[in-house]
Design a protein around this motif. Sequence first.
Motif, short mmCIF file in Angstrom:
data_model
loop_
_atom_site.label_atom_id
_atom_site.label_comp_id
_atom_site.label_asym_id
_atom_site.label_seq_id
_atom_site.Cartn_x
_atom_site.Cartn_y
_atom_site.Cartn_z
N CYS A 31 43.11 45.54 36.47
CA CYS A 31 44.08 46.26 37.30
C CYS A 31 45.16 45.29 37.75
O CYS A 31 44.87 44.12 38.02
N CYS A 36 43.63 43.11 42.99
CA CYS A 36 42.94 42.83 41.72
C CYS A 36 43.56 41.64 40.99
O CYS A 36 42.85 40.87 40.35
N LYS A 39 42.02 38.61 42.73
CA LYS A 39 40.59 38.38 42.51
C LYS A 39 40.23 38.23 41.04
O LYS A 39 39.17 37.74 40.70
N MET A 43 36.45 44.84 35.22
CA MET A 43 35.59 45.86 35.80
C MET A 43 35.13 46.91 34.79
O MET A 43 35.82 47.18 33.81
N HIS A 72 36.70 47.95 48.95
CA HIS A 72 36.37 46.73 48.22
C HIS A 72 35.30 45.97 49.00
O HIS A 72 35.46 45.75 50.21
N TYR A 81 33.28 39.06 45.08
CA TYR A 81 33.52 40.50 44.98
C TYR A 81 32.64 41.06 43.86
O TYR A 81 32.91 40.83 42.69
N HIS A 84 33.57 47.75 43.98
CA HIS A 84 34.36 48.52 44.94
C HIS A 84 34.21 50.01 44.64
O HIS A 84 33.86 50.40 43.53
N LYS A 86 36.17 53.32 44.02
CA LYS A 86 37.49 53.52 43.45
C LYS A 86 38.35 54.48 44.27
O LYS A 86 37.84 55.37 44.92
N ASN A 96 32.34 44.47 39.00
CA ASN A 96 32.82 43.21 38.45
C ASN A 96 31.80 42.74 37.40
O ASN A 96 30.71 42.30 37.74
#
Length: 119
Positions: A31, A36, A39, A43, A72, A81, A84, A86, A96
């Motif tokens: 993303c 995103c 990080k 995903m 998140h 992380y 999350h 969505k 992740n």
Amino acid sequence: MSRPEQTYRGSCHCGAVQFEITTDFPELTLCDCSLCRKKNALMVKVHESRFTLLAGAEQLAEYQFHTHTARHFFCKVCGIYPFHRKRVTPDNFGINVFCLDNFDPAGIPVRQAVGAAMP
């Protein structure tokens, strides 16, 4: 082409947060939203019925921004992380894949999600 459906275990770096998912990995997602990008996670989308938090609910910190719809989660101990909820499909998790045990993402198609342009 997706893989056979399997159950995979995952965790944060320190192991405080542990989870399982069941998926056939139809695709992976990158993303471009501001969070995103920072990080840098790859995903896989899984429905909430295919996700189980095994340990560490009390170790999860939650971060929300922009519309405050996506949720998140980060480990309070190690900062990783793992997943999350969505924004567009809140009954799904973005997992992740780098937190999955012994998982190799090679050969799975990667879709670029356009999160930065979402209203």
